[in-house]
Motif scaffolding. Structure first.
Motif, PDB file in Angstrom:
ATOM      1  N   ASP A 267       9.491  17.761  46.425  1.00 24.30           N
ATOM      2  CA  ASP A 267       8.983  17.498  47.776  1.00 24.30           C
ATOM      3  C   ASP A 267       7.575  18.048  48.003  1.00 24.30           C
ATOM      4  OD1 ASP A 267      11.347  16.220  48.374  1.00 24.30           O
ATOM      5  OD2 ASP A 267      12.175  17.884  49.552  1.00 24.30           O
ATOM      6  N   VAL A 268       7.278  19.209  47.402  1.00 25.82           N
ATOM      7  CA  VAL A 268       5.961  19.827  47.629  1.00 25.82           C
ATOM      8  C   VAL A 268       5.025  19.648  46.429  1.00 25.82           C
ATOM      9  CG1 VAL A 268       6.828  21.474  49.327  1.00 25.82           C
ATOM     10  CG2 VAL A 268       6.715  22.145  46.929  1.00 25.82           C
ATOM     11  N   PHE A 269       5.452  18.835  45.470  1.00 19.36           N
ATOM     12  CA  PHE A 269       4.630  18.479  44.312  1.00 19.36           C
ATOM     13  C   PHE A 269       4.224  19.689  43.468  1.00 19.36           C
ATOM     14  CE2 PHE A 269       3.879  15.308  47.666  1.00 19.36           C
ATOM     15  CZ  PHE A 269       4.388  14.200  47.020  1.00 19.36           C
ATOM     16  N   VAL A 270       5.169  20.575  43.213  1.00 17.29           N
ATOM     17  CA  VAL A 270       4.922  21.701  42.303  1.00 17.29           C
ATOM     18  C   VAL A 270       5.078  21.165  40.881  1.00 17.29           C
ATOM     19  CG1 VAL A 270       5.744  23.945  41.504  1.00 17.29           C
ATOM     20  CG2 VAL A 270       5.711  23.437  43.947  1.00 17.29           C
ATOM     21  N   PRO A 271       4.035  21.276  40.048  1.00 13.05           N
ATOM     22  CA  PRO A 271       4.129  20.768  38.673  1.00 13.05           C
ATOM     23  C   PRO A 271       4.882  21.760  37.782  1.00 13.05           C
ATOM     24  CG  PRO A 271       1.958  21.674  39.063  1.00 13.05           C
ATOM     25  CD  PRO A 271       2.705  21.800  40.358  1.00 13.05           C
ATOM     26  N   LEU A 272       6.175  21.557  37.640  1.00 12.85           N
ATOM     27  CA  LEU A 272       7.000  22.483  36.862  1.00 12.85           C
ATOM     28  C   LEU A 272       6.813  22.296  35.368  1.00 12.85           C
ATOM     29  CD1 LEU A 272      10.417  22.313  38.741  1.00 12.85           C
ATOM     30  CD2 LEU A 272       8.631  24.041  38.953  1.00 12.85           C
ATOM     31  N   GLU A 273       6.818  23.396  34.655  1.00 14.97           N
ATOM     32  CA  GLU A 273       6.838  23.375  33.197  1.00 14.97           C
ATOM     33  C   GLU A 273       8.072  24.081  32.671  1.00 14.97           C
ATOM     34  OE1 GLU A 273       3.176  24.788  31.559  1.00 14.97           O
ATOM     35  OE2 GLU A 273       1.982  23.458  32.814  1.00 14.97           O
ATOM     36  N   VAL A 274       8.504  25.131  33.383  1.00 16.51           N
ATOM     37  CA  VAL A 274       9.669  25.901  32.967  1.00 16.51           C
ATOM     38  C   VAL A 274      10.519  26.208  34.186  1.00 16.51           C
ATOM     39  CG1 VAL A 274      10.474  28.058  31.928  1.00 16.51           C
ATOM     40  CG2 VAL A 274       8.423  26.970  31.049  1.00 16.51           C
ATOM     41  N   VAL A 275      11.816  26.013  34.057  1.00 18.37           N
ATOM     42  CA  VAL A 275      12.785  26.447  35.053  1.00 18.37           C
ATOM     43  C   VAL A 275      13.656  27.475  34.348  1.00 18.37           C
ATOM     44  CG1 VAL A 275      14.726  25.765  36.514  1.00 18.37           C
ATOM     45  CG2 VAL A 275      12.765  24.219  36.231  1.00 18.37           C
ATOM     46  N   GLU A 276      13.750  28.666  34.942  1.00 21.85           N
ATOM     47  CA  GLU A 276      14.520  29.743  34.317  1.00 21.85           C
ATOM     48  C   GLU A 276      15.747  30.061  35.154  1.00 21.85           C
ATOM     49  OE1 GLU A 276      10.980  32.138  32.051  1.00 21.85           O
ATOM     50  OE2 GLU A 276      11.513  32.789  34.076  1.00 21.85           O
ATOM     51  N   SER A 277      16.844  30.345  34.459  1.00 22.00           N
ATOM     52  CA  SER A 277      18.092  30.704  35.124  1.00 22.00           C
ATOM     53  C   SER A 277      18.757  31.824  34.343  1.00 22.00           C
ATOM     54  CB  SER A 277      19.028  29.488  35.178  1.00 22.00           C
ATOM     55  OG  SER A 277      20.298  29.878  35.654  1.00 22.00           O
ATOM     56  N   ASP A 278      19.387  32.739  35.077  1.00 26.98           N
ATOM     57  CA  ASP A 278      20.129  33.792  34.397  1.00 26.98           C
ATOM     58  C   ASP A 278      21.609  33.423  34.256  1.00 26.98           C
ATOM     59  OD1 ASP A 278      21.092  34.143  36.940  1.00 26.98           O
ATOM     60  OD2 ASP A 278      20.496  36.233  37.144  1.00 26.98           O
ATOM     61  N   ALA A 279      21.945  32.179  34.535  1.00 23.49           N
ATOM     62  CA  ALA A 279      23.316  31.689  34.385  1.00 23.49           C
ATOM     63  C   ALA A 279      23.441  31.004  33.024  1.00 23.49           C
ATOM     64  CB  ALA A 279      23.663  30.737  35.513  1.00 23.49           C
ATOM     65  N   LEU A 280      23.850  31.768  32.035  1.00 25.53           N
ATOM     66  CA  LEU A 280      23.915  31.257  30.661  1.00 25.53           C
ATOM     67  C   LEU A 280      24.803  30.020  30.554  1.00 25.53           C
ATOM     68  CD1 LEU A 280      23.161  31.558  27.692  1.00 25.53           C
ATOM     69  CD2 LEU A 280      25.081  33.149  27.448  1.00 25.53           C
ATOM     70  N   GLY A 281      25.946  30.025  31.223  1.00 27.22           N
ATOM     71  CA  GLY A 281      26.853  28.875  31.154  1.00 27.22           C
ATOM     72  C   GLY A 281      26.225  27.601  31.674  1.00 27.22           C
ATOM     73  N   VAL A 282      25.439  27.707  32.726  1.00 26.71           N
ATOM     74  CA  VAL A 282      24.759  26.541  33.298  1.00 26.71           C
ATOM     75  C   VAL A 282      23.724  25.996  32.317  1.00 26.71           C
ATOM     76  CG1 VAL A 282      23.241  25.751  35.152  1.00 26.71           C
ATOM     77  CG2 VAL A 282      25.153  27.277  35.676  1.00 26.71           C
TER      78      VAL A 282
ATOM     79  N   PHE B 148      11.237  22.479  30.793  1.00 22.69           N
ATOM     80  CA  PHE B 148      12.308  23.098  30.023  1.00 22.69           C
ATOM     81  C   PHE B 148      13.182  23.924  30.949  1.00 22.69           C
ATOM     82  CE2 PHE B 148       8.920  22.564  26.928  1.00 22.69           C
ATOM     83  CZ  PHE B 148       9.596  21.977  25.867  1.00 22.69           C
ATOM     84  N   LEU B 149      14.484  23.880  30.733  1.00 23.21           N
ATOM     85  CA  LEU B 149      15.411  24.767  31.427  1.00 23.21           C
ATOM     86  C   LEU B 149      15.795  25.846  30.426  1.00 23.21           C
ATOM     87  CD1 LEU B 149      17.233  25.558  33.814  1.00 23.21           C
ATOM     88  CD2 LEU B 149      18.963  23.995  32.898  1.00 23.21           C
ATOM     89  N   ASN B 150      15.422  27.078  30.735  1.00 21.21           N
ATOM     90  CA  ASN B 150      15.641  28.194  29.824  1.00 21.21           C
ATOM     91  C   ASN B 150      16.538  29.250  30.444  1.00 21.21           C
ATOM     92  OD1 ASN B 150      13.923  27.176  27.841  1.00 21.21           O
ATOM     93  ND2 ASN B 150      12.155  28.194  28.720  1.00 21.21           N
ATOM     94  N   TYR B 151      17.317  29.888  29.594  1.00 21.31           N
ATOM     95  CA  TYR B 151      18.096  31.048  30.007  1.00 21.31           C
ATOM     96  C   TYR B 151      17.197  32.276  29.952  1.00 21.31           C
ATOM     97  CZ  TYR B 151      21.164  35.071  29.694  1.00 21.31           C
ATOM     98  OH  TYR B 151      21.759  36.290  29.894  1.00 21.31           O
ATOM     99  N   ILE B 152      17.278  33.103  30.965  1.00 18.35           N
ATOM    100  CA  ILE B 152      16.554  34.368  30.974  1.00 18.35           C
ATOM    101  C   ILE B 152      17.521  35.441  31.457  1.00 18.35           C
ATOM    102  CG2 ILE B 152      15.580  33.955  33.272  1.00 18.35           C
ATOM    103  CD1 ILE B 152      13.082  35.517  32.272  1.00 18.35           C
ATOM    104  N   ASN B 153      17.578  36.530  30.737  1.00 23.48           N
ATOM    105  CA  ASN B 153      18.465  37.632  31.089  1.00 23.48           C
ATOM    106  C   ASN B 153      18.086  38.194  32.456  1.00 23.48           C
ATOM    107  OD1 ASN B 153      19.429  40.457  31.246  1.00 23.48           O
ATOM    108  ND2 ASN B 153      20.190  39.992  29.193  1.00 23.48           N
ATOM    109  N   ARG B 154      19.086  38.489  33.276  1.00 19.70           N
ATOM    110  CA  ARG B 154      18.830  39.013  34.625  1.00 19.70           C
ATOM    111  C   ARG B 154      17.967  40.265  34.590  1.00 19.70           C
ATOM    112  NH1 ARG B 154      23.851  39.955  38.307  1.00 19.70           N
ATOM    113  NH2 ARG B 154      23.737  37.705  38.328  1.00 19.70           N
ATOM    114  N   ASP B 155      18.117  41.100  33.566  1.00 23.38           N
ATOM    115  CA  ASP B 155      17.337  42.339  33.476  1.00 23.38           C
ATOM    116  C   ASP B 155      15.848  42.082  33.287  1.00 23.38           C
ATOM    117  OD1 ASP B 155      19.649  43.798  33.785  1.00 23.38           O
ATOM    118  OD2 ASP B 155      19.971  44.036  31.627  1.00 23.38           O
ATOM    119  N   THR B 156      15.484  40.907  32.783  1.00 27.78           N
ATOM    120  CA  THR B 156      14.064  40.605  32.572  1.00 27.78           C
ATOM    121  C   THR B 156      13.481  39.771  33.706  1.00 27.78           C
ATOM    122  OG1 THR B 156      14.591  38.649  31.261  1.00 27.78           O
ATOM    123  CG2 THR B 156      14.273  40.713  30.059  1.00 27.78           C
TER     124      THR B 156
END
Length: 123
Positions: free
Chosen positions: A31-46, A78-86
């Motif tokens: 909606d706001v036209f953010v050019p994403l390159e990486v989406v990070e999630s700490d939900a490993l299963g997802v 890219f959808l990447n997993y990132i540890n919650r601690d980082t």
């Protein structure tokens, strides 16, 4: 760099809450036209479900298909997993969303309330 912090209402388990949060974020970025390159999630299963979508027989596959379609609108994302601690800033924003009625959005300039936490992520 951009972030959206928004309360998710409803009775959802942790994994489905993460699906909804990623969906909200991707719709907002479109909606706001953010050019994403990486989406990070700490939900490993997802993240694992996304990367193994063609093999998945999970009840959440429908939710992940929505995310996959949204991600396809961003070239080279890219959808990447990132540890919650980082990712203390993301965790801080998530906890903060529980205390707000509206959404908290920032693009490029990090709010002062998040800056000290974001600096911890960089060190």
């Amino acid at each position: 760099m951009a972030a959206l912090s928004k309360r998710v209402n409803g009775l959802l388990n942790a994994k489905n809450t993460e699906y909804v949060a990623i969906t909200y974020s991707l719709c907002w970025a479109q909606d706001v036209f953010v050019p994403l390159e990486v989406v990070e999630s700490d939900a490993l299963g997802v993240v694992q479900t996304y990367h193994n979508l063609c093999k998945s027989r999970s009840p959440s596959t429908g939710l992940m298909l929505d995310i996959s379609i949204l991600l396809s609108s961003f070239p080279r994302v890219f959808l990447n997993y990132i540890n919650r601690d980082t990712s203390k800033a993301a965790h801080y924003l998530t906890r903060g969303a529980l205390r707000i009625d509206n959404e908290l959005v920032w693009i490029e300039e990090v709010p002062k309330s998040v800056m000290s936490v974001a600096l911890q992520d960089l060190s």
